[in-house]
Write a protein that holds these residues in place. Sequence first.
Motif, mmCIF file in Angstrom:
data_model
loop_
_atom_site.group_PDB
_atom_site.id
_atom_site.type_symbol
_atom_site.label_atom_id
_atom_site.label_comp_id
_atom_site.label_asym_id
_atom_site.label_seq_id
_atom_site.Cartn_x
_atom_site.Cartn_y
_atom_site.Cartn_z
ATOM 1 N N ASN A 4 44.026 51.679 49.231
ATOM 2 C CA ASN A 4 44.653 50.473 49.733
ATOM 3 C C ASN A 4 43.759 49.251 49.482
ATOM 4 O O ASN A 4 44.253 48.186 49.121
ATOM 5 C CB ASN A 4 44.945 50.588 51.219
ATOM 6 C CG ASN A 4 46.125 51.523 51.485
ATOM 7 O OD1 ASN A 4 46.977 51.661 50.612
ATOM 8 N ND2 ASN A 4 46.139 52.122 52.642
ATOM 9 N N ALA A 5 42.459 49.446 49.691
ATOM 10 C CA ALA A 5 41.548 48.340 49.463
ATOM 11 C C ALA A 5 41.511 47.998 47.979
ATOM 12 O O ALA A 5 41.435 46.823 47.590
ATOM 13 C CB ALA A 5 40.155 48.700 49.965
ATOM 14 N N THR A 6 41.541 48.997 47.149
ATOM 15 C CA THR A 6 41.524 48.771 45.702
ATOM 16 C C THR A 6 42.790 48.048 45.278
ATOM 17 O O THR A 6 42.743 47.106 44.481
ATOM 18 C CB THR A 6 41.406 50.121 44.951
ATOM 19 O OG1 THR A 6 40.282 50.826 45.450
ATOM 20 C CG2 THR A 6 41.263 49.932 43.490
ATOM 21 N N LEU A 7 43.923 48.454 45.791
ATOM 22 C CA LEU A 7 45.195 47.795 45.445
ATOM 23 C C LEU A 7 45.188 46.360 45.948
ATOM 24 O O LEU A 7 45.661 45.459 45.244
ATOM 25 C CB LEU A 7 46.373 48.542 46.048
ATOM 26 C CG LEU A 7 46.851 49.755 45.277
ATOM 27 C CD1 LEU A 7 47.962 50.449 46.050
ATOM 28 C CD2 LEU A 7 47.357 49.383 43.917
ATOM 29 N N PHE A 8 44.628 46.197 47.178
ATOM 30 C CA PHE A 8 44.583 44.852 47.708
ATOM 31 C C PHE A 8 43.657 43.974 46.865
ATOM 32 O O PHE A 8 43.969 42.840 46.539
ATOM 33 C CB PHE A 8 44.136 44.894 49.186
ATOM 34 C CG PHE A 8 44.070 43.549 49.796
ATOM 35 C CD1 PHE A 8 45.235 42.840 50.081
ATOM 36 C CD2 PHE A 8 42.846 42.941 50.080
ATOM 37 C CE1 PHE A 8 45.158 41.595 50.642
ATOM 38 C CE2 PHE A 8 42.786 41.686 50.643
ATOM 39 C CZ PHE A 8 43.937 41.017 50.930
ATOM 40 N N ALA A 9 42.485 44.514 46.492
ATOM 41 C CA ALA A 9 41.531 43.756 45.678
ATOM 42 C C ALA A 9 42.144 43.436 44.323
ATOM 43 O O ALA A 9 42.003 42.332 43.778
ATOM 44 C CB ALA A 9 40.240 44.546 45.516
ATOM 45 N N GLN A 10 42.841 44.384 43.728
ATOM 46 C CA GLN A 10 43.481 44.153 42.438
ATOM 47 C C GLN A 10 44.592 43.107 42.560
ATOM 48 O O GLN A 10 44.774 42.280 41.661
ATOM 49 C CB GLN A 10 44.048 45.460 41.879
ATOM 50 C CG GLN A 10 42.990 46.354 41.316
ATOM 51 C CD GLN A 10 43.592 47.648 40.749
ATOM 52 O OE1 GLN A 10 44.770 47.924 40.922
ATOM 53 N NE2 GLN A 10 42.743 48.425 40.100
ATOM 54 N N ALA A 11 45.307 43.119 43.678
ATOM 55 C CA ALA A 11 46.369 42.134 43.889
ATOM 56 C C ALA A 11 45.761 40.753 44.031
ATOM 57 O O ALA A 11 46.293 39.755 43.516
ATOM 58 C CB ALA A 11 47.187 42.500 45.122
ATOM 59 N N VAL A 12 44.593 40.650 44.738
ATOM 60 C CA VAL A 12 43.935 39.355 44.891
ATOM 61 C C VAL A 12 43.429 38.876 43.543
ATOM 62 O O VAL A 12 43.592 37.707 43.170
ATOM 63 C CB VAL A 12 42.792 39.459 45.931
ATOM 64 C CG1 VAL A 12 41.936 38.208 45.951
ATOM 65 C CG2 VAL A 12 43.355 39.739 47.305
ATOM 66 N N VAL A 13 42.806 39.757 42.779
ATOM 67 C CA VAL A 13 42.304 39.380 41.441
ATOM 68 C C VAL A 13 43.490 38.967 40.555
ATOM 69 O O VAL A 13 43.401 37.995 39.813
ATOM 70 C CB VAL A 13 41.484 40.539 40.831
ATOM 71 C CG1 VAL A 13 41.168 40.284 39.363
ATOM 72 C CG2 VAL A 13 40.215 40.769 41.611
ATOM 73 N N PHE A 14 44.587 39.705 40.641
ATOM 74 C CA PHE A 14 45.762 39.371 39.830
ATOM 75 C C PHE A 14 46.315 38.015 40.239
ATOM 76 O O PHE A 14 46.697 37.206 39.373
ATOM 77 C CB PHE A 14 46.822 40.469 39.968
ATOM 78 C CG PHE A 14 48.015 40.232 39.094
ATOM 79 C CD1 PHE A 14 47.960 40.396 37.711
ATOM 80 C CD2 PHE A 14 49.226 39.823 39.658
ATOM 81 C CE1 PHE A 14 49.057 40.174 36.930
ATOM 82 C CE2 PHE A 14 50.320 39.587 38.866
ATOM 83 C CZ PHE A 14 50.241 39.769 37.487
ATOM 84 N N ALA A 15 46.328 37.716 41.541
ATOM 85 C CA ALA A 15 46.824 36.422 42.020
ATOM 86 C C ALA A 15 45.914 35.312 41.537
ATOM 87 O O ALA A 15 46.375 34.230 41.125
ATOM 88 C CB ALA A 15 46.916 36.429 43.537
ATOM 89 N N ILE A 16 44.586 35.542 41.542
ATOM 90 C CA ILE A 16 43.636 34.532 41.056
ATOM 91 C C ILE A 16 43.848 34.337 39.551
ATOM 92 O O ILE A 16 43.848 33.217 39.047
ATOM 93 C CB ILE A 16 42.188 34.932 41.390
ATOM 94 C CG1 ILE A 16 41.964 34.888 42.890
ATOM 95 C CG2 ILE A 16 41.188 34.042 40.683
ATOM 96 C CD1 ILE A 16 40.624 35.452 43.347
ATOM 97 N N LEU A 17 44.054 35.426 38.827
ATOM 98 C CA LEU A 17 44.289 35.346 37.391
ATOM 99 C C LEU A 17 45.589 34.585 37.103
ATOM 100 O O LEU A 17 45.627 33.739 36.210
ATOM 101 C CB LEU A 17 44.340 36.753 36.789
ATOM 102 C CG LEU A 17 44.602 36.805 35.274
ATOM 103 C CD1 LEU A 17 43.427 36.207 34.497
ATOM 104 C CD2 LEU A 17 44.854 38.223 34.831
#
Length: 156
Positions: A4-17
């Motif tokens: 869940n943390a990985t998905l959340f971190a990836q979602a945040v990175v994707f949103a920043i991207l």
Amino acid sequence: MNINATLFAQAVVFAILVWFTMTFVWPPIAKALDERALKISEGLASAEKAKSELAVANKRVEEELSQSRNESAIRLADAERRAQTVIEEAKARATEEAAKIVAAAHQEAQAQVVKAREALREEVASLAVKGAEQILKREVNAGVHAELLGRLKTEL
């Protein structure tokens, strides 16, 4: 590692991207695409304008060619008429000159005929005198019998 943390971190990175791309990368690409589309549309409009100008220029060229063909045909016809006129004038002058030459030759021939007749009369008169001398066995004096000899010439 929590998924869940990985998905959340990836979602945040994707949103920043996505935010970074939409803010800094996408506007220059969109601007370049818009400029390219504008250049293409301007090029197409310019090509259409050039095409219409070419059509107008071709039409003008055809008109000029037609006009020059007509003018050359008219000039050629005028030259042919002038040539025919010159030929007719030359024929008329040649006919007149030939008539003059024939008339002069006819007059010369008449003069020679008259001259030949006179010479023949003189010769016939002298032969007649010689013949009369032979017949009479004596000499005939031309000075004494001039009137008789003149009548004889006119009768011949």
